[in-house]
Design a protein around this motif. Structure first.
Motif, PDB file in Angstrom:
ATOM      1  N   VAL A   1       0.784  -1.268   0.027  1.00 24.02           N
ATOM      2  CA  VAL A   1       0.229  -0.018   0.140  1.00 24.02           C
ATOM      3  C   VAL A   1       0.700   1.239   0.001  1.00 24.02           C
ATOM      4  CG1 VAL A   1      -1.563   1.439   1.441  1.00 24.02           C
ATOM      5  CG2 VAL A   1      -1.908  -1.202   1.036  1.00 24.02           C
ATOM      6  N   GLN A   2       1.824   1.263   0.648  1.00 23.66           N
ATOM      7  CA  GLN A   2       2.827   2.478   0.721  1.00 23.66           C
ATOM      8  C   GLN A   2       3.702   2.627  -0.438  1.00 23.66           C
ATOM      9  OE1 GLN A   2       2.778   4.936   3.156  1.00 23.66           O
ATOM     10  NE2 GLN A   2       0.959   3.725   3.731  1.00 23.66           N
ATOM     11  N   LEU A   3       4.261   1.497  -1.072  1.00 26.06           N
ATOM     12  CA  LEU A   3       4.983   1.439  -2.353  1.00 26.06           C
ATOM     13  C   LEU A   3       4.398   2.058  -3.579  1.00 26.06           C
ATOM     14  CD1 LEU A   3       7.545  -1.199  -1.564  1.00 26.06           C
ATOM     15  CD2 LEU A   3       7.954   0.998  -1.492  1.00 26.06           C
ATOM     16  N   LEU A   4       3.103   1.732  -3.651  1.00 26.67           N
ATOM     17  CA  LEU A   4       2.285   2.017  -4.860  1.00 26.67           C
ATOM     18  C   LEU A   4       2.281   3.501  -5.259  1.00 26.67           C
ATOM     19  CD1 LEU A   4       0.622   0.801  -7.109  1.00 26.67           C
ATOM     20  CD2 LEU A   4      -1.418   1.385  -5.634  1.00 26.67           C
ATOM     21  N   PRO A   5       1.801   4.370  -4.127  1.00 27.08           N
ATOM     22  CA  PRO A   5       1.876   5.717  -4.269  1.00 27.08           C
ATOM     23  C   PRO A   5       3.208   6.380  -4.715  1.00 27.08           C
ATOM     24  CG  PRO A   5       0.652   5.386  -2.395  1.00 27.08           C
ATOM     25  CD  PRO A   5       1.152   4.071  -2.914  1.00 27.08           C
ATOM     26  N   VAL A   6       4.335   5.750  -3.801  1.00 26.71           N
ATOM     27  CA  VAL A   6       5.781   6.126  -4.329  1.00 26.71           C
ATOM     28  C   VAL A   6       6.044   5.924  -5.800  1.00 26.71           C
ATOM     29  CG1 VAL A   6       8.236   5.638  -3.747  1.00 26.71           C
ATOM     30  CG2 VAL A   6       6.478   6.095  -1.974  1.00 26.71           C
ATOM     31  N   MET A   7       5.663   4.739  -6.321  1.00 28.52           N
ATOM     32  CA  MET A   7       6.180   4.461  -7.453  1.00 28.52           C
ATOM     33  C   MET A   7       5.129   5.421  -8.524  1.00 28.52           C
ATOM     34  SD  MET A   7       8.333   2.465  -7.364  1.00 28.52           S
ATOM     35  CE  MET A   7       8.644   2.144  -9.101  1.00 28.52           C
ATOM     36  N   LEU A   8       4.055   5.528  -8.316  1.00 34.85           N
ATOM     37  CA  LEU A   8       3.180   6.630  -8.889  1.00 34.85           C
ATOM     38  C   LEU A   8       3.821   7.932  -9.132  1.00 34.85           C
ATOM     39  CD1 LEU A   8      -0.432   5.353  -8.304  1.00 34.85           C
ATOM     40  CD2 LEU A   8       0.916   4.987 -10.328  1.00 34.85           C
ATOM     41  N   TRP A   9       4.215   8.264  -7.808  1.00 33.16           N
ATOM     42  CA  TRP A   9       5.108   9.638  -7.768  1.00 33.16           C
ATOM     43  C   TRP A   9       6.216   9.648  -8.803  1.00 33.16           C
ATOM     44  CZ3 TRP A   9       3.825  14.646  -6.315  1.00 33.16           C
ATOM     45  CH2 TRP A   9       4.925  15.272  -6.136  1.00 33.16           C
ATOM     46  N   VAL A  10       7.104   8.527  -8.570  1.00 32.78           N
ATOM     47  CA  VAL A  10       8.594   8.607  -9.260  1.00 32.78           C
ATOM     48  C   VAL A  10       7.900   8.607 -10.827  1.00 32.78           C
ATOM     49  CG1 VAL A  10      10.274   7.071  -9.961  1.00 32.78           C
ATOM     50  CG2 VAL A  10       9.523   7.488  -7.694  1.00 32.78           C
ATOM     51  N   TRP A  11       6.862   7.911 -11.316  1.00 33.31           N
ATOM     52  CA  TRP A  11       6.557   7.847 -12.476  1.00 33.31           C
ATOM     53  C   TRP A  11       5.920   9.024 -12.918  1.00 33.31           C
ATOM     54  CZ3 TRP A  11       1.204   7.023 -14.641  1.00 33.31           C
ATOM     55  CH2 TRP A  11       1.071   6.906 -15.716  1.00 33.31           C
ATOM     56  N   CYS A  12       5.351   9.915 -12.146  1.00 31.82           N
ATOM     57  CA  CYS A  12       4.950  11.242 -12.563  1.00 31.82           C
ATOM     58  C   CYS A  12       6.049  12.212 -12.830  1.00 31.82           C
ATOM     59  CB  CYS A  12       3.891  11.666 -11.639  1.00 31.82           C
ATOM     60  SG  CYS A  12       2.301  10.937 -11.645  1.00 31.82           S
ATOM     61  N   VAL A  13       6.927  12.051 -11.831  1.00 29.16           N
ATOM     62  CA  VAL A  13       8.030  13.020 -12.026  1.00 29.16           C
ATOM     63  C   VAL A  13       8.931  12.726 -13.079  1.00 29.16           C
ATOM     64  CG1 VAL A  13      10.535  13.537 -10.890  1.00 29.16           C
ATOM     65  CG2 VAL A  13       8.314  13.658  -9.605  1.00 29.16           C
ATOM     66  N   ILE A  14       9.066  11.616 -13.465  1.00 35.20           N
ATOM     67  CA  ILE A  14       9.881  11.083 -14.571  1.00 35.20           C
ATOM     68  C   ILE A  14       9.080  11.530 -15.847  1.00 35.20           C
ATOM     69  CG2 ILE A  14      10.849   9.292 -16.043  1.00 35.20           C
ATOM     70  CD1 ILE A  14      11.541   8.050 -13.504  1.00 35.20           C
ATOM     71  N   SER A  15       7.969  11.269 -15.870  1.00 29.29           N
ATOM     72  CA  SER A  15       7.137  11.724 -17.227  1.00 29.29           C
ATOM     73  C   SER A  15       6.985  13.201 -17.312  1.00 29.29           C
ATOM     74  CB  SER A  15       5.617  11.312 -16.983  1.00 29.29           C
ATOM     75  OG  SER A  15       5.458   9.873 -16.965  1.00 29.29           O
ATOM     76  N   TRP A  16       6.976  14.006 -16.267  1.00 32.44           N
ATOM     77  CA  TRP A  16       7.110  15.330 -16.357  1.00 32.44           C
ATOM     78  C   TRP A  16       8.200  16.064 -16.722  1.00 32.44           C
ATOM     79  CZ3 TRP A  16       9.824  19.283 -13.536  1.00 32.44           C
ATOM     80  CH2 TRP A  16       9.426  20.480 -13.921  1.00 32.44           C
ATOM     81  N   CYS A  17       9.293  15.334 -16.367  1.00 28.32           N
ATOM     82  CA  CYS A  17      10.671  15.813 -16.783  1.00 28.32           C
ATOM     83  C   CYS A  17      10.935  15.600 -18.297  1.00 28.32           C
ATOM     84  CB  CYS A  17      11.919  15.047 -16.109  1.00 28.32           C
ATOM     85  SG  CYS A  17      11.865  15.677 -14.338  1.00 28.32           S
ATOM     86  N   GLY A  18      10.419  14.371 -18.669  1.00 34.35           N
ATOM     87  CA  GLY A  18      10.615  13.959 -20.142  1.00 34.35           C
ATOM     88  C   GLY A  18       9.539  14.924 -20.944  1.00 34.35           C
TER      89      GLY A  18
END
Length: 71
Positions: A41-58
């Motif tokens: 439950v805790q790692l799912l939002p973390v991975m979504l946050w990392v995915w959003c940051v990487i997508s935004w940077c791209g």
């Protein structure tokens, strides 16, 4: 909204989520099944946050890229 206020708000929300997660994780430490599901439950939002940051940077890099001239 001012950029500085928005950045401060993001930091406060992020650190409060991390703090609440660590606090709750100490109570789930004694039961292995609760610990397993709590980590998911805790790692799912973390991975979504990392995915959003990487997508935004791209998207930012793609948006500022210069197009080459067609020959």
């Amino acid at each position: 909204m001012n950029d500085k206020v928005a950045a401060t708000l993001v930091l406060v929300v992020t650190y409060s989520i991390v703090g609440a997660s660590l606090w709750c994780l100490t109570y789930a430490w004694h039961d292995e099944t609760k610990l397993y599901y709590w980590c998911i439950v805790q790692l799912l939002p973390v991975m979504l946050w990392v995915w959003c940051v990487i997508s935004w940077c791209g998207a930012q890099l793609f948006g500022y890229a210069k197009r080459g001239k067609a020959d």
